[in-house]
Design a protein around this motif. Structure first.
Motif, PDB file in Angstrom:
ATOM      1  N   PHE A 235      34.672   8.099   8.516  1.00 49.28           N
ATOM      2  CA  PHE A 235      35.914   8.785   8.137  1.00 49.28           C
ATOM      3  C   PHE A 235      37.145   8.055   8.650  1.00 49.28           C
ATOM      4  O   PHE A 235      37.109   7.412   9.703  1.00 49.28           O
ATOM      5  CB  PHE A 235      35.901  10.217   8.676  1.00 49.28           C
ATOM      6  N   ARG A 236      38.242   8.212   7.882  1.00 48.43           N
ATOM      7  CA  ARG A 236      39.505   7.628   8.316  1.00 48.43           C
ATOM      8  C   ARG A 236      40.025   8.350   9.558  1.00 48.43           C
ATOM      9  O   ARG A 236      39.648   9.484   9.821  1.00 48.43           O
ATOM     10  CB  ARG A 236      40.557   7.767   7.198  1.00 48.43           C
ATOM     11  N   ARG A 237      40.940   7.712  10.265  1.00 46.87           N
ATOM     12  CA  ARG A 237      41.466   8.309  11.493  1.00 46.87           C
ATOM     13  C   ARG A 237      42.652   9.211  11.167  1.00 46.87           C
ATOM     14  O   ARG A 237      43.778   8.967  11.574  1.00 46.87           O
ATOM     15  CB  ARG A 237      41.887   7.219  12.479  1.00 46.87           C
ATOM     16  N   GLU A 238      42.425  10.218  10.348  1.00 45.52           N
ATOM     17  CA  GLU A 238      43.499  11.147   9.969  1.00 45.52           C
ATOM     18  C   GLU A 238      43.004  12.570  10.153  1.00 45.52           C
ATOM     19  O   GLU A 238      41.832  12.859   9.912  1.00 45.52           O
ATOM     20  CB  GLU A 238      43.872  10.945   8.489  1.00 45.52           C
ATOM     21  N   GLN A 239      43.936  13.455  10.502  1.00 43.87           N
ATOM     22  CA  GLN A 239      43.547  14.836  10.763  1.00 43.87           C
ATOM     23  C   GLN A 239      42.917  15.501   9.534  1.00 43.87           C
ATOM     24  O   GLN A 239      42.068  16.361   9.653  1.00 43.87           O
ATOM     25  CB  GLN A 239      44.746  15.659  11.232  1.00 43.87           C
ATOM     26  N   ARG A 240      43.331  15.065   8.320  1.00 40.20           N
ATOM     27  CA  ARG A 240      42.789  15.696   7.113  1.00 40.20           C
ATOM     28  C   ARG A 240      41.276  15.518   7.007  1.00 40.20           C
ATOM     29  O   ARG A 240      40.613  16.194   6.240  1.00 40.20           O
ATOM     30  CB  ARG A 240      43.483  15.140   5.861  1.00 40.20           C
ATOM     31  N   GLU A 241      40.713  14.582   7.786  1.00 43.22           N
ATOM     32  CA  GLU A 241      39.267  14.354   7.733  1.00 43.22           C
ATOM     33  C   GLU A 241      38.493  15.330   8.618  1.00 43.22           C
ATOM     34  O   GLU A 241      37.266  15.387   8.556  1.00 43.22           O
ATOM     35  CB  GLU A 241      38.942  12.921   8.166  1.00 43.22           C
ATOM     36  N   LEU A 242      39.215  16.070   9.463  1.00 50.60           N
ATOM     37  CA  LEU A 242      38.532  16.892  10.470  1.00 50.60           C
ATOM     38  C   LEU A 242      37.501  17.852   9.867  1.00 50.60           C
ATOM     39  O   LEU A 242      36.345  17.889  10.308  1.00 50.60           O
ATOM     40  CB  LEU A 242      39.575  17.671  11.300  1.00 50.60           C
ATOM     41  N   ILE A 243      37.910  18.607   8.857  1.00 51.63           N
ATOM     42  CA  ILE A 243      36.988  19.604   8.305  1.00 51.63           C
ATOM     43  C   ILE A 243      35.814  18.921   7.601  1.00 51.63           C
ATOM     44  O   ILE A 243      34.676  19.367   7.681  1.00 51.63           O
ATOM     45  CB  ILE A 243      37.751  20.592   7.395  1.00 51.63           C
ATOM     46  N   HIS A 244      36.087  17.773   6.975  1.00 56.75           N
ATOM     47  CA  HIS A 244      34.997  17.013   6.337  1.00 56.75           C
ATOM     48  C   HIS A 244      33.982  16.553   7.382  1.00 56.75           C
ATOM     49  O   HIS A 244      32.775  16.612   7.166  1.00 56.75           O
ATOM     50  CB  HIS A 244      35.558  15.795   5.599  1.00 56.75           C
ATOM     51  N   ILE A 245      34.486  16.075   8.525  1.00 57.13           N
ATOM     52  CA  ILE A 245      33.595  15.602   9.593  1.00 57.13           C
ATOM     53  C   ILE A 245      32.741  16.764  10.105  1.00 57.13           C
ATOM     54  O   ILE A 245      31.526  16.639  10.255  1.00 57.13           O
ATOM     55  CB  ILE A 245      34.414  14.998  10.771  1.00 57.13           C
ATOM     56  N   LEU A 246      33.412  17.898  10.345  1.00 53.33           N
ATOM     57  CA  LEU A 246      32.672  19.061  10.866  1.00 53.33           C
ATOM     58  C   LEU A 246      31.582  19.503   9.885  1.00 53.33           C
ATOM     59  O   LEU A 246      30.475  19.851  10.284  1.00 53.33           O
ATOM     60  CB  LEU A 246      33.644  20.217  11.163  1.00 53.33           C
ATOM     61  N   HIS A 247      31.893  19.470   8.580  1.00 55.01           N
ATOM     62  CA  HIS A 247      30.882  19.828   7.572  1.00 55.01           C
ATOM     63  C   HIS A 247      29.660  18.904   7.679  1.00 55.01           C
ATOM     64  O   HIS A 247      28.523  19.350   7.625  1.00 55.01           O
ATOM     65  CB  HIS A 247      31.463  19.715   6.154  1.00 55.01           C
ATOM     66  N   ARG A 248      29.932  17.595   7.812  1.00 56.12           N
ATOM     67  CA  ARG A 248      28.819  16.642   7.867  1.00 56.12           C
ATOM     68  C   ARG A 248      27.949  16.889   9.103  1.00 56.12           C
ATOM     69  O   ARG A 248      26.725  16.865   9.026  1.00 56.12           O
ATOM     70  CB  ARG A 248      29.362  15.207   7.906  1.00 56.12           C
ATOM     71  N   ILE A 249      28.618  17.122  10.246  1.00 59.08           N
ATOM     72  CA  ILE A 249      27.847  17.355  11.478  1.00 59.08           C
ATOM     73  C   ILE A 249      27.053  18.652  11.355  1.00 59.08           C
ATOM     74  O   ILE A 249      25.862  18.706  11.660  1.00 59.08           O
ATOM     75  CB  ILE A 249      28.785  17.400  12.715  1.00 59.08           C
ATOM     76  N   GLN A 250      27.722  19.684  10.851  1.00 60.25           N
ATOM     77  CA  GLN A 250      27.056  20.986  10.696  1.00 60.25           C
ATOM     78  C   GLN A 250      25.824  20.858   9.784  1.00 60.25           C
ATOM     79  O   GLN A 250      24.772  21.405  10.081  1.00 60.25           O
ATOM     80  CB  GLN A 250      28.047  21.993  10.113  1.00 60.25           C
ATOM     81  N   SER A 251      25.957  20.105   8.696  1.00 66.45           N
ATOM     82  CA  SER A 251      24.817  20.056   7.774  1.00 66.45           C
ATOM     83  C   SER A 251      23.705  19.153   8.328  1.00 66.45           C
ATOM     84  O   SER A 251      22.536  19.338   8.011  1.00 66.45           O
ATOM     85  CB  SER A 251      25.237  19.644   6.362  1.00 66.45           C
ATOM     86  N   ASN A 252      24.047  18.205   9.182  1.00 70.07           N
ATOM     87  CA  ASN A 252      23.019  17.372   9.801  1.00 70.07           C
ATOM     88  C   ASN A 252      22.304  18.066  10.954  1.00 70.07           C
ATOM     89  O   ASN A 252      21.106  17.901  11.123  1.00 70.07           O
ATOM     90  CB  ASN A 252      23.652  16.091  10.348  1.00 70.07           C
ATOM     91  N   TYR A 253      23.067  18.777  11.759  1.00 65.27           N
ATOM     92  CA  TYR A 253      22.495  19.354  12.974  1.00 65.27           C
ATOM     93  C   TYR A 253      22.244  20.853  12.878  1.00 65.27           C
ATOM     94  O   TYR A 253      21.574  21.431  13.711  1.00 65.27           O
ATOM     95  CB  TYR A 253      23.422  19.091  14.175  1.00 65.27           C
ATOM     96  N   GLY A 254      22.844  21.510  11.877  1.00 63.05           N
ATOM     97  CA  GLY A 254      22.724  22.961  11.794  1.00 63.05           C
ATOM     98  C   GLY A 254      23.719  23.670  12.695  1.00 63.05           C
ATOM     99  O   GLY A 254      23.813  24.879  12.709  1.00 63.05           O
ATOM    100  N   TYR A 255      24.446  22.925  13.499  1.00 62.06           N
ATOM    101  CA  TYR A 255      25.510  23.473  14.340  1.00 62.06           C
ATOM    102  C   TYR A 255      26.365  22.300  14.800  1.00 62.06           C
ATOM    103  O   TYR A 255      26.068  21.151  14.474  1.00 62.06           O
ATOM    104  CB  TYR A 255      24.926  24.247  15.523  1.00 62.06           C
ATOM    105  N   ILE A 256      27.447  22.622  15.540  1.00 62.83           N
ATOM    106  CA  ILE A 256      28.312  21.549  16.035  1.00 62.83           C
ATOM    107  C   ILE A 256      28.003  21.354  17.523  1.00 62.83           C
ATOM    108  O   ILE A 256      28.438  22.166  18.348  1.00 62.83           O
ATOM    109  CB  ILE A 256      29.815  21.904  15.865  1.00 62.83           C
ATOM    110  N   PRO A 257      27.265  20.331  17.884  1.00 64.43           N
ATOM    111  CA  PRO A 257      26.977  20.119  19.317  1.00 64.43           C
ATOM    112  C   PRO A 257      28.292  19.911  20.065  1.00 64.43           C
ATOM    113  O   PRO A 257      29.172  19.188  19.575  1.00 64.43           O
ATOM    114  CB  PRO A 257      26.138  18.839  19.332  1.00 64.43           C
ATOM    115  N   SER A 258      28.424  20.550  21.246  1.00 59.70           N
ATOM    116  CA  SER A 258      29.741  20.538  21.902  1.00 59.70           C
ATOM    117  C   SER A 258      30.177  19.122  22.275  1.00 59.70           C
ATOM    118  O   SER A 258      31.361  18.834  22.324  1.00 59.70           O
ATOM    119  CB  SER A 258      29.758  21.474  23.105  1.00 59.70           C
ATOM    120  N   GLU A 259      29.206  18.217  22.493  1.00 60.83           N
ATOM    121  CA  GLU A 259      29.612  16.854  22.873  1.00 60.83           C
ATOM    122  C   GLU A 259      30.317  16.126  21.720  1.00 60.83           C
ATOM    123  O   GLU A 259      30.997  15.127  21.939  1.00 60.83           O
ATOM    124  CB  GLU A 259      28.419  16.031  23.377  1.00 60.83           C
ATOM    125  N   SER A 260      30.168  16.654  20.496  1.00 59.61           N
ATOM    126  CA  SER A 260      30.816  15.971  19.379  1.00 59.61           C
ATOM    127  C   SER A 260      32.334  16.153  19.390  1.00 59.61           C
ATOM    128  O   SER A 260      33.060  15.333  18.828  1.00 59.61           O
ATOM    129  CB  SER A 260      30.224  16.430  18.047  1.00 59.61           C
TER     130      SER A 260
END
Lengths: 639, 153
Positions: free
Chosen positions: B13-38
């Motif tokens: 992802f690009r280093r822009e705030q607009r990517e935040l929700i996209h990043i969280l979606h990817r992590i959530q779908s990979n891990y089933g939750y957002i690990p706090s270390e992320s």
């Protein structure tokens, strides 16, 4: 054939190619496979049809088209055989061989698989003759029968992207706006702001960079027309947006889709990819000087994101908090630039208006509300599904002529329109014409188009509570009237449904409602009291019964009812006894059973399993309930 | 399925705030939750504060910080499902699984959640298990729906 289109005339060539390929088939089987269809088994059905055609060596002669939802959700999964248009409903894989045998190889109609009208008992073989479809005016949804959302050629075959070509090559951007203004199109997201005017304000805003957004955050519970459009015909929305971008002068746009709609997200992403490949998005669209591209942003489960300023905050990667307007998005929107936001259905209307002209379009509907509106007709109704009707149609026509009346021959009580921002309209108002102004006069709103039908077994206090709990839960918490007001109202309503309501509670509710309505920051709070206000206005007696008699006339509020087994009817089959999760029922085979009210948790299992022809389990409220609890009925049960 | 590490996800992802929700979606779908270390790793990538990220991820219902069970049971509470008895379904699910909404069974097999509307209102009440939709759910059908998941991996 090269895919990238560099001239508008190439659209016509693609169209001819798809149609001639389709005409080469003897018959075409169209299978609906939206989310509802897939939930009911359309995917195995599709596989079974393909296998059967292959097994019989028919792939060359018979075509298959997989489309989005056909609107009559109750009959999923279904298929239509063209050219005749034979409609088979509620299919299983086991039906496939006989369909191929009788209706594909021969021309016979299988009577057991066609639609039976619940009102007349008549069997109807053709899709177009089914009353549910006949009374509709399907301008936006008709192509859901013909378009495979994952194949752009099928959209081009129904004159797709012709409106875009017309707009870019034959019209100036001012002319496009003039046409949209003249059509009388108003926003389909709920508020009904004139679309052409909105575009003009954004166009006139002074900025090099402008954005357009499609609001597909269809959060109203009970509304799903936007999902159906995006799943079934995403290109119609995309085409509308490209035309809008051309008119407004935007180079970049966003489609903000709820994450709860995975199939819609998938189909929109595929459609964007296809549109880019065909030169309909990106640089030099259709060989013109016009450049524009679109991105998908997936929501993350917040109802308030449907509010335009919240939605923009969400696209920017922030919490979906609304902000004060003005400045309006058309002046200062996404990243501070002028932004035009329209709802899915609004965008889908645009190609239609450009293709067929504002004059034609403005003849449909009423004086203040033009065109058609798609409603999701759900709840206690026979024909549940998506219906597209001209504005101004009467509620009665929607419920009885299209919807086929109330389920299980129960009595109609109310229809809820506009989701958590709307209200409940009672039986006396059934002749109300459905348009923006009449619905708002009745205390409700058009909203995005959810219509939830309620019968005598729906408790209106409970419905108000349901919506207030919803808005309280979804309130973002930024402003106090909404955050605290919805909580207070929900608490009072909960108290009333528990039978702890007091006489003055209704007055307090009305006061709170007024404050929340007038002092909240955004549309969520400003409309949150509507479900309370309309139920108080039309169903006050029901509130009073809860408060004064501690009775729930609809027999729904758990604390105010008891389940009771009528000893004279009970045949002693042990079914309820075995199904009771807390062992509250005692009795022997062939002897009347008995519910111990102290143990009963009122889950309703006994009522559900008691065979309908026995119907020994009944609910009671008010004074009779008290009698049962005191054991006044017990003597009879044992005798 | 943990093919991607958090670093691998973020670097796409690009280093822009607009990517935040996209990043969280990817992590959530990979891990089933957002690990706090992320959170710290995203903060470093996007150059925004950890508190901002925490604010966003707790605001939206699609993200959660707690690890979920192997199977996710979601009961739709949309209006159409509600008037057809969705609340009774939730109550029965809670009783059968012996957990509250939002919780996971002690054997980590099933997480129970509710959703405000899935937009399949015509076929309600609807229960979704791991993306598979069950329509016209009644109290009687619950055992059959849960059976496949309670004893499986």
């Amino acid at each position: 054939m090269k895919k990238k289109l560099t001239h508008p005339e190439q659209l016509e060539k693609w169209k001819k190619k798809v149609i001639s390929r389709r005409n080469a088939y003897d018959k075409v089987i169209v299978i609906s496979s939206g989310t509802c269809g897939q939930a009911r088994g359309s995917l195995p059905l599709i596989e079974a049809v393909k296998d059967e055609l292959q097994r019989r060596g028919l792939e060359e002669r018979i075509g298959i088209e997989i489309t989005g939802c056909h609107g009559f959700c109750e009959l999923e999964p279904n298929l239509i055989i063209y050219p005749r248009g034979i409609f088979y409903k509620n299919l299983g894989v086991e039906d496939v061989p006989k369909i191929i045998e009788n209706s594909i190889l021969k021309d016979k109609v299988i009577q057991s698989l066609i639609y039976e009208d619940p009102r007349s008992g008549r069997r109807i073989s053709l899709q177009k003759d089914i009353p549910f479809y006949r009374k509709q005016l399907r301008l936006l949804t008709e192509n859901n029968f013909r378009v495979d959302p994952t194949r752009i050629e099928t959209y081009i075959a129904v004159d797709g992207y012709q409106a875009l070509a017309k707009a870019i090559f034959d019209m100036t951007s001012e002319e496009v706006i003039r046409e949209i203004k003249a059509s009388g199109l108003r926003g389909r997201g709920g508020a009904g702001f004139p679309t052409g005017l909105k575009w003009e304000i954004c166009r006139n805003s002074n900025s090099e960079i402008k954005y357009i957004i499609c609001n597909a955050d269809e959060g109203d519970p009970g509304a799903y027309m936007d999902r159906s459009l995006l799943e079934g015909n995403p290109h119609s929305v995309i085409e509308g947006m490209i035309i809008g971008a051309y008119a407004i002068g935007a180079k970049e746009g966003f489609i903000y889709v709820r994450t709860e709609y995975p199939l819609a997200v998938k189909h929109v992403l595929k459609a964007l990819e296809d549109a880019r490949e065909y030169g309909l998005l990106g640089s030099n669209i259709l060989g013109s000087e016009f450049n524009f591209d679109l991105h998908v942003v997936e929501g993350a489960g917040a109802f308030v994101s449907g509010e335009e300023t919240s939605l923009m905050a969400s696209i920017e990667g922030r919490r979906a908090f609304p902000r004060q307007r003005p400045p309006f998005p058309a002046q200062e929107g996404l990243w501070g630039k002028p932004t035009n936001i329209n709802n899915v259905e609004t965008w889908a209307n645009v190609p239609l208006i450009i293709n067929r002209g504002a004059e034609w379009y403005s003849q449909i509907g009423t004086k203040g509300s033009k065109g058609t509106k798609i409603f999701s007709l759900v709840g206690k109704i026979n024909n549940t599904g998506l219906v597209e009707v001209p504005m101004g149609i009467k509620l009665r026509e929607i419920i009885y002529d299209i919807g086929g009346g109330i389920k299980d021959k129960k009595r109609f009580k109310a229809i809820q329109t506009g989701g958590p921002s709307g209200g409940c309209i009672p039986a006396e108002k059934l002749d109300l014409p459905v348009d923006y102004d009449s619905l708002s006069e009745a205390g409700s709103i058009m909203g995005s188009g959810g219509m939830i039908v309620m019968d005598e077994e729906t408790c209106m206090v409970n419905v108000a509570l349901y919506f207030l709990q919803f808005t309280q839960d979804e309130s973002c918490g930024k402003c106090v009237p909404c955050r605290m007001g919805t909580k207070q109202m929900a608490e009072i309503l909960a108290k009333i449904t528990r039978g702890e309501g007091e006489e003055e509670d209704l007055g307090i509710l009305e006061d709170l409602a007024k404050t929340v309505k007038s002092a909240s920051l955004c549309g969520l709070g400003q409309t949150a009291p509507n479900p309370v206000l309309t139920t108080l206005r039309y169903f006050r007696k029901e509130y009073e019964a809860h408060i004064r008699e501690k009775a729930c006339p609809a027999l729904q509020c758990k604390e105010l009812i008891v389940y009771y087994i009528l000893p004279e009817k009970c045949v002693g089959c042990l079914l309820c006894l075995k199904n009771c999760p807390v062992n509250a029922i005692s009795g022997e085979r062939k002897k009347p059973h008995f519910i111990d009210q102290e143990i009963c948790i009122k889950c309703g299992s006994c009522l559900e399993v008691c065979p309908p022809k026995v119907a020994a389990v009944k609910k009671f409220t008010g004074r009779k309930k008290e009698k049962i609890i005191k054991g006044a009925y017990r003597g009879r049960a044992k005798s | 399925m943990r093919a991607e590490t958090i670093e691998e996800i973020i670097k796409d992802f690009r280093r822009e705030q607009r990517e935040l929700i996209h990043i969280l979606h990817r992590i959530q779908s990979n891990y089933g939750y957002i690990p706090s270390e992320s959170i710290k790793k995203i903060a470093n990538h996007l150059k925004i504060t950890e508190s901002e990220i925490f604010g966003v991820l707790t605001f939206y219902k699609a993200f959660n910080l707690k690890e979920r069970g192997n199977h996710l049971v979601t009961v739709c509470l949309g209006t159409a499902c509600h008037v057809r008895g969705a609340m009774q379904i939730v109550e029965e699910m809670k009783r059968k699984l012996k957990i509250e909404v939002g919780e996971t069974t002690p054997d980590k097999k099933i997480t129970l959640e509710t959703v405000n509307c899935l937009g399949c209102c015509a076929i309600g009440p609807v229960v979704v298990v791991d993306g598979r939709y069950h329509s016209h759910v009644s109290l009687k059908k619950i055992d059959a729906i849960l059976k496949n998941y309670r004893h499986s991996e």
